[in-house]
Design an enzyme around this catalytic site. Structure first.
Site, PDB file in Angstrom:
ATOM      1  N   THR A 290       0.766  -1.341  -0.094  1.00 26.33           N
ATOM      2  CA  THR A 290      -0.010  -0.149   0.099  1.00 26.33           C
ATOM      3  C   THR A 290       0.959   1.172   0.018  1.00 26.33           C
ATOM      4  OG1 THR A 290      -0.179   0.138   2.257  1.00 26.33           O
ATOM      5  CG2 THR A 290      -1.964  -1.309   1.241  1.00 26.33           C
ATOM      6  N   ASP A 291       0.164   2.429  -0.303  1.00 31.01           N
ATOM      7  CA  ASP A 291       0.898   3.611  -0.184  1.00 31.01           C
ATOM      8  C   ASP A 291       0.544   4.189   1.197  1.00 31.01           C
ATOM      9  OD1 ASP A 291      -1.893   4.512   0.017  1.00 31.01           O
ATOM     10  OD2 ASP A 291      -1.752   5.448  -2.193  1.00 31.01           O
ATOM     11  N   ALA A 292       0.823   5.491   1.556  1.00 29.98           N
ATOM     12  CA  ALA A 292       0.682   6.106   2.868  1.00 29.98           C
ATOM     13  C   ALA A 292      -0.753   6.085   3.380  1.00 29.98           C
ATOM     14  CB  ALA A 292       1.279   7.486   2.748  1.00 29.98           C
TER      15      ALA A 292
END
Length: 148
Positions: free
Chosen positions: A27-29
Protein backbone atom coordinates in the site's frame (compact mmCIF):
# COMPACT_ATOMS: atom_id res chain seq x y z
CA UNK A 1 -11.51 -23.08 -0.62
CA UNK A 2 -8.67 -22.92 1.89
CA UNK A 3 -7.66 -19.24 2.28
CA UNK A 4 -3.98 -19.78 1.47
CA UNK A 5 -4.34 -22.20 -1.44
CA UNK A 6 -5.38 -21.49 -5.01
CA UNK A 7 -8.31 -23.26 -6.54
CA UNK A 8 -7.91 -25.63 -9.44
CA UNK A 9 -8.57 -24.63 -13.02
CA UNK A 10 -12.26 -25.03 -13.81
CA UNK A 11 -15.30 -23.47 -15.32
CA UNK A 12 -15.80 -20.97 -18.12
CA UNK A 13 -12.51 -19.87 -19.76
CA UNK A 14 -10.70 -22.24 -17.38
CA UNK A 15 -10.92 -19.65 -14.61
CA UNK A 16 -8.48 -19.98 -11.76
CA UNK A 17 -8.64 -18.07 -8.46
CA UNK A 18 -5.79 -17.17 -6.12
CA UNK A 19 -6.45 -15.69 -2.67
CA UNK A 20 -4.32 -12.65 -1.79
CA UNK A 21 -4.13 -10.65 1.44
CA UNK A 22 -3.17 -6.96 1.17
CA UNK A 23 -0.13 -6.27 3.34
CA UNK A 24 1.34 -2.97 4.49
CA UNK A 25 4.12 -3.29 1.88
CA UNK A 26 1.44 -3.40 -0.87
CA UNK A 27 0.00 0.00 0.00
CA UNK A 28 0.79 3.69 -0.19
CA UNK A 29 0.78 6.10 2.77
CA UNK A 30 -3.03 6.15 2.79
CA UNK A 31 -3.33 2.35 3.04
CA UNK A 32 -4.51 2.03 -0.58
CA UNK A 33 -3.00 -0.66 -2.83
CA UNK A 34 -0.24 0.88 -4.94
CA UNK A 35 -1.39 0.59 -8.58
CA UNK A 36 1.55 -1.54 -9.81
CA UNK A 37 0.79 -4.21 -7.22
CA UNK A 38 -2.37 -5.20 -9.08
CA UNK A 39 -0.06 -6.29 -11.92
CA UNK A 40 2.04 -8.29 -9.44
CA UNK A 41 -1.05 -10.04 -8.11
CA UNK A 42 -2.06 -10.92 -11.67
CA UNK A 43 1.44 -12.26 -12.39
CA UNK A 44 1.21 -14.56 -9.36
CA UNK A 45 -2.21 -15.85 -10.45
CA UNK A 46 -0.94 -16.61 -13.99
CA UNK A 47 2.06 -18.46 -12.55
CA UNK A 48 -0.22 -20.52 -10.30
CA UNK A 49 -2.62 -21.11 -13.23
CA UNK A 50 0.29 -22.58 -15.19
CA UNK A 51 1.35 -24.69 -12.18
CA UNK A 52 -2.22 -26.01 -11.77
CA UNK A 53 -2.14 -26.89 -15.49
CA UNK A 54 0.92 -29.06 -14.79
CA UNK A 55 3.76 -26.76 -15.85
CA UNK A 56 6.44 -25.49 -13.49
CA UNK A 57 8.14 -22.33 -14.73
CA UNK A 58 11.54 -23.38 -13.37
CA UNK A 59 11.39 -26.68 -15.26
CA UNK A 60 10.40 -24.87 -18.46
CA UNK A 61 13.38 -22.55 -18.00
CA UNK A 62 15.95 -25.24 -17.32
CA UNK A 63 14.67 -28.19 -19.38
CA UNK A 64 13.08 -26.55 -22.43
CA UNK A 65 14.80 -23.14 -22.32
CA UNK A 66 11.51 -21.28 -22.71
CA UNK A 67 9.92 -18.57 -20.62
CA UNK A 68 6.84 -16.38 -20.68
CA UNK A 69 6.94 -12.60 -20.94
CA UNK A 70 4.24 -9.96 -20.95
CA UNK A 71 3.93 -8.61 -24.47
CA UNK A 72 1.04 -6.29 -23.75
CA UNK A 73 -1.30 -5.35 -20.94
CA UNK A 74 -4.42 -3.24 -20.73
CA UNK A 75 -6.10 -2.62 -17.44
CA UNK A 76 -8.90 -0.77 -15.73
CA UNK A 77 -8.64 0.30 -12.10
CA UNK A 78 -12.24 0.32 -10.89
CA UNK A 79 -12.09 0.61 -7.11
CA UNK A 80 -9.47 0.93 -4.38
CA UNK A 81 -8.20 -2.07 -2.46
CA UNK A 82 -7.11 -1.38 1.09
CA UNK A 83 -4.69 -2.62 3.72
CA UNK A 84 -5.76 -6.01 5.15
CA UNK A 85 -8.34 -6.68 2.43
CA UNK A 86 -8.83 -10.34 1.56
CA UNK A 87 -8.83 -10.45 -2.23
CA UNK A 88 -8.97 -13.09 -4.90
CA UNK A 89 -7.29 -12.83 -8.26
CA UNK A 90 -8.79 -14.68 -11.19
CA UNK A 91 -7.04 -15.80 -14.35
CA UNK A 92 -8.78 -17.20 -17.40
CA UNK A 93 -7.57 -17.84 -20.93
CA UNK A 94 -9.35 -15.86 -23.63
CA UNK A 95 -7.23 -17.26 -26.49
CA UNK A 96 -4.47 -19.77 -27.09
CA UNK A 97 -2.34 -18.65 -30.02
CA UNK A 98 0.73 -20.07 -31.76
CA UNK A 99 3.33 -18.46 -29.51
CA UNK A 100 1.17 -16.73 -26.92
CA UNK A 101 -1.70 -16.91 -24.46
CA UNK A 102 -4.24 -14.17 -23.87
CA UNK A 103 -5.34 -13.98 -20.23
CA UNK A 104 -8.27 -12.04 -18.82
CA UNK A 105 -7.92 -11.34 -15.13
CA UNK A 106 -9.69 -9.66 -12.26
CA UNK A 107 -8.66 -8.62 -8.76
CA UNK A 108 -11.74 -8.83 -6.58
CA UNK A 109 -12.88 -8.15 -3.03
CA UNK A 110 -15.81 -10.49 -2.63
CA UNK A 111 -17.98 -9.83 -5.69
CA UNK A 112 -16.57 -6.33 -6.25
CA UNK A 113 -14.09 -5.99 -9.14
CA UNK A 114 -11.20 -3.70 -8.17
CA UNK A 115 -9.05 -4.23 -11.27
CA UNK A 116 -9.71 -5.85 -14.63
CA UNK A 117 -6.93 -6.60 -17.11
CA UNK A 118 -6.09 -8.34 -20.37
CA UNK A 119 -2.57 -9.72 -20.78
CA UNK A 120 -0.89 -11.10 -23.89
CA UNK A 121 1.81 -13.48 -22.70
CA UNK A 122 4.43 -14.54 -25.26
CA UNK A 123 6.41 -17.77 -25.18
CA UNK A 124 10.10 -16.93 -25.68
CA UNK A 125 13.14 -19.04 -26.61
CA UNK A 126 15.54 -17.93 -23.89
CA UNK A 127 18.68 -18.68 -25.91
CA UNK A 128 17.59 -16.74 -29.00
CA UNK A 129 15.56 -14.18 -27.04
CA UNK A 130 12.83 -14.47 -29.68
CA UNK A 131 9.20 -15.59 -29.65
CA UNK A 132 8.78 -19.33 -30.19
CA UNK A 133 5.73 -21.58 -30.59
CA UNK A 134 4.39 -23.24 -27.49
CA UNK A 135 5.89 -26.74 -27.18
CA UNK A 136 3.62 -29.39 -28.74
CA UNK A 137 3.01 -31.26 -25.46
CA UNK A 138 2.12 -28.01 -23.70
CA UNK A 139 -0.21 -26.92 -26.52
CA UNK A 140 -2.09 -30.24 -26.44
CA UNK A 141 -2.59 -30.09 -22.68
CA UNK A 142 -3.56 -26.39 -22.68
CA UNK A 143 -6.02 -26.88 -25.55
CA UNK A 144 -7.79 -29.55 -23.49
CA UNK A 145 -7.96 -27.23 -20.47
CA UNK A 146 -9.10 -24.19 -22.44
CA UNK A 147 -11.79 -26.14 -24.30
CA UNK A 148 -13.09 -27.87 -21.16
Amino acid sequence: MHPSRPSSISGENCVFSLPVRVYYEDTDAAGVIYYANYLRYCERARTEWLRAAGFEQQALLTEQRIGFVVRSVTGDYLSAGMLDDALHVTAGVEALRGASLVFVQKVMRGDEVLFRGRFIIACVDLDRKRPTPLPADMRIKLEKIVQA
